[in-house]
Design a protein around this motif. Structure first.
Motif, mmCIF file in Angstrom:
data_model
loop_
_atom_site.group_PDB
_atom_site.id
_atom_site.type_symbol
_atom_site.label_atom_id
_atom_site.label_comp_id
_atom_site.label_asym_id
_atom_site.label_seq_id
_atom_site.Cartn_x
_atom_site.Cartn_y
_atom_site.Cartn_z
ATOM 1 N N VAL A 263 -2.012 -6.779 1.917
ATOM 2 C CA VAL A 263 -0.957 -7.781 2.062
ATOM 3 C C VAL A 263 0.353 -7.086 2.421
ATOM 4 C CG1 VAL A 263 0.384 -9.528 0.846
ATOM 5 C CG2 VAL A 263 -2.083 -9.377 0.485
ATOM 6 N N THR A 266 4.335 -10.370 -0.076
ATOM 7 C CA THR A 266 3.959 -11.225 -1.205
ATOM 8 C C THR A 266 5.133 -12.131 -1.553
ATOM 9 O OG1 THR A 266 2.435 -9.576 -2.110
ATOM 10 C CG2 THR A 266 3.215 -11.286 -3.606
ATOM 11 N N GLU A 359 0.674 -13.199 1.295
ATOM 12 C CA GLU A 359 0.140 -13.831 0.089
ATOM 13 C C GLU A 359 1.246 -14.681 -0.511
ATOM 14 O OE1 GLU A 359 -2.387 -11.799 -2.859
ATOM 15 O OE2 GLU A 359 -0.805 -12.276 -4.320
ATOM 16 N N ARG A 394 1.061 -10.644 -12.820
ATOM 17 C CA ARG A 394 0.963 -9.811 -11.612
ATOM 18 C C ARG A 394 -0.117 -8.738 -11.722
ATOM 19 N NH1 ARG A 394 7.303 -8.730 -9.911
ATOM 20 N NH2 ARG A 394 7.964 -10.915 -9.909
ATOM 21 N N PRO A 398 -4.389 -10.834 -9.897
ATOM 22 C CA PRO A 398 -5.150 -10.317 -8.749
ATOM 23 C C PRO A 398 -6.540 -9.810 -9.119
ATOM 24 C CG PRO A 398 -2.870 -9.577 -8.663
ATOM 25 C CD PRO A 398 -3.053 -10.243 -9.997
ATOM 26 N N ALA A 421 -3.098 -18.831 -5.680
ATOM 27 C CA ALA A 421 -2.737 -17.799 -4.703
ATOM 28 C C ALA A 421 -3.488 -18.049 -3.399
ATOM 29 C CB ALA A 421 -3.071 -16.406 -5.239
ATOM 30 N N ARG A 423 -3.824 -16.681 0.911
ATOM 31 C CA ARG A 423 -3.530 -15.613 1.872
ATOM 32 C C ARG A 423 -3.782 -16.127 3.285
ATOM 33 N NH1 ARG A 423 -5.818 -9.814 -0.599
ATOM 34 N NH2 ARG A 423 -4.461 -9.819 -2.457
#
Length: 472
Positions: A263, A266, A359, A394, A398, A421, A423
Motif C-alpha cells: 500500500v 493509507t 487503503e 493498527r 491488518p 478496510a 483497497r
C-alpha cells in the motif's frame, strides 16, 4: 467509467444539474463488469423514483461461472412516500432533524399484499418447476439496509456490484442501499405460490416494519393454492449480527484476484453524525444534524469540481482533505464532550497520483448514537479486505485481513460502531465522489472527493468532455 467521469452524473462533483427543458447525453463506458449494476438520479432526492437496473451479460463466447439460468428476474427494492419526495427533502433540511419516515417499501414498484392500498397490483413472477432463475437484486431504498427472503426456498449468492462471487447458499440476503446482489433461485419446492419479501434492517430510529411482498407462483402443474402465500420468517429488524454475518461471508470468485499487497497510501476516515446549534426559525429543536468524514462536512460548490479541475478554475475546492481525523478518541464508546462539537465545513478533495495503491479504513463512530454507513466509491470497484466491531487497531486489524479472495465491491456497509478496510489501485483518472449511500447522511455532508491525476501513457489520461456538458 474508465477515464470518463463526464457522465458520472453527480451534482456539483462531476457536472452541474441538467436545467429544465435542457438535455445531456450520458455516454456509459463499461470495463470488466459482469452481472448487475444500476443507474439512478443524483440530484437532491430524485433518485427515490428515477432509477433502473443495468444487466451485463458475459461475452457471447463465454459462459456464466455457474449453470446457465433459465431466465433473469430483475428485482428492485424501492420506497414510497405519500407526500411529494422533494417536499420531504426540503422539510428535512429546513427542520434540521431526521426526515419524515416513508409510507411503504416496494418490490418492482408495488408494496404488495400486506399494505392496504394495492393488493390487486402485487408484483407476481411465474416460474416453472425444476428450473434455475437468476435474480438481479437492487436496493434502491433511500436510507435502509434491507433483508430479502423467499418463503420456503434457499438462495445461492453468485455476484455483487458487477462482479462474481464464490457461490454462497443462504436463506436470506442483507443488501445495502446502492448495492446489487445476484442470486440463483431453484424452483424445487412443491408447486404453489410463495412470498418474495423485503423487510427493513435498522439499528435504531423510526421506520416502517411491514415487508414489501411479491409472489412467486409455480406454473405448469395443477394445484389448489392456499388462501394466502407463505410469508418467510425474517431476522429481527435490529439484528446487526445477521446483517454483518451475511456481508462477511462474501468472497471473490476469480483466481487472479489483484489485491494490492503493498500500500502506497493509507487513509483513516471516521464517519460521524454530528450536531450544530440551529439558529433558523424552521428548526424543530435547538440543534441540527449533520454528517462528516474526518469531521469535515462536505459543502458542494456552485461550479462542479470536475470542470474546475479540468479547466484550472481556482477557488472552487481545496486539495487538503485530511488523511486522518483531527483528534483521536474512543470512537465507538462513550464520547467526551469536546468530541461532540460540530464538524467543520469544506469543499476539500484528496489528490492521488496515477496508479497509487490505496487503503481506506472506514471507522464508524458513536457520535449521533452510531449507525451503519454503506460507503460507495464512484469510478472504482474495491476489495473489501477486512472489517470488525469496535475501534480499528493498527496492529491487530491488518493481521485479520483477507488478501486471498476478498470480495470486489462498489458499496460496503461499515458496521455500526465498527470498521471496514478497502483497497484499490488509483488507475482511473478523473474526479470521483465517495459518500455514504444513506441519503440522509449524504444530504448532511457525509462525502468527499478523490481527484486521480493522469498517468504518463496515452491510455492513462482522462478523456476530453463531451460538447453538451450542462453549464453551471
Amino acid at each position: 467509467m474508465p477515464r470518463y467521469p463526464w457522465s458520472d452524473g453527480t451534482d456539483f462533483v462531476t457536472q452541474c444539474p441538467i436545467r429544465p427543458g435542457q438535455r445531456f447525453t450520458q455516454r456509459m463506458i463499461l470495463s470488466d463488469e459482469e452481472g448487475t449494476l444500476w443507474w439512478h438520479a443524483h440530484s437532491d432526492w430524485s433518485r427515490n423514483s428515477v432509477y433502473g437496473a443495468i444487466v451485463i451479460l458475459p461475452p457471447t463466447a463465454q459462459a456464466f461461472p455457474f449453470p446457465k439460468p433459465h431466465a433473469h428476474l430483475p428485482i428492485l427494492i424501492g420506497e414510497w412516500w405519500n407526500a411529494d419526495v422533494e417536499e420531504v427533502f426540503g422539510n428535512f433540511l429546513a427542520g434540521g432533524g431526521d426526515p419524515e419516515v416513508s409510507d411503504a417499501f416496494l418490490i418492482n414498484g408495488q408494496p404488495g399484499d400486506l399494505y392496504p392500498c394495492s393488493r390487486q397490483d402485487t408484483y407476481k413472477v411465474f416460474v416453472k418447476p425444476g428450473k434455475t432463475y437468476l435474480i438481479k437484486l437492487v436496493n434502491a431504498v433511500m436510507d435502509n439496509i434491507m433483508f430479502f427472503k423467499i418463503a420456503g426456498h434457499n438462495l445461492t449468492v453468485v455476484g455483487t456490484d458487477g462482479a462474481y462471487t464464490k457461490p454462497m447458499t443462504t436463506d436470506y440476503v442483507a443488501i445495502s442501499p446502492g448495492q446489487t446482489i445476484d442470486v440463483l433461485l431453484e424452483t424445487n419446492q412443491p408447486p404453489s405460490h410463495y412470498y418474495m419479501a423485503a423487510r427493513i434492517y435498522a439499528s435504531g430510529g423510526e421506520f416502517v416494519t411491514t415487508p414489501a411482498t411479491a409472489i412467486i407462483e409455480y406454473v405448469g402443474n395443477h394445484y389448489t393454492p392456499p388462501p394466502s402465500p407463505f410469508l418467510p420468517s425474517f431476522p429481527e429488524y435490529n439484528d446487526s449480527a445477521a446483517s454483518v454475518d451475511f456481508t462477511d461471508q462474501l468472497r471473490s470468485l476469480a483466481n487472479d484476484v489483484d489485491v494490492p499487497k503493498i500500500v502506497d497510501k493509507t487513509l483513516f476516515y471516521t464517519l460521524s453524525v454530528n450536531q450544530l446549534p440551529c439558529l433558523r426559525s424552521s428548526c424543530l429543536g435547538a440543534t441540527r444534524l449533520l454528517a462528516s468524514v474526518n469531521n469535515v462536512s462536505l459543502l458542494l460548490p456552485k461550479t462542479d469540481i470536475l470542470q474546475a479541475y479540468y479547466r484550472g478554475i481556482i477557488g472552487v475546492y481545496d486539495s487538503d482533505f485530511p488523511d486522518f481525523p483531527p483528534s483521536s478518541f474512543n470512537y465507538t464508546q462513550g464520547v467526551k464532550a469536546k468530541e461532540q462539537s460540530g464538524p467543520g465545513f469544506g469543499t476539500a478533495v484528496r489528490v492521488l497520483a496515477y496508479n497509487t495503491t490505496v487503503e481506506v479504513v472506514f471507522q464508524g463512530t458513536n457520535l449521533g448514537g452510531g449507525v451503519e454507513h454503506p460507503m460507495h466509491l464512484h469510478g472504482y470497484s474495491f476489495y473489501v479486505v477486512g472489517s470488525g466491531l469496535g475501534n480499528y487497531d493498527r496492529v491487530r486489524g491488518p493481521a485479520t485481513y483477507n488478501l486471498v479472495d476478498p470480495p470486489l465491491m462498489e458499496n460496503i456497509a461499515v458496521p455500526r460502531n465498527g470498521w471496514t478496510a478497502i483497497r484499490f489501485r488509483a488507475n482511473n483518472p478523473g474526479v470521483w465522489y465517495m459518500h455514504c449511500h444513506f441519503e440522509r447522511h449524504v444530504s448532511w455532508g457525509m462525502g468527499m472527493v478523490f481527484i486521480v491525476k493522469d498517468g504518463e501513457g496515452p491510455h492513462q489520461k482522462m478523456l476530453p468532455p463531451p460538447p453538451d456538458m450542462p453549464p453551471c
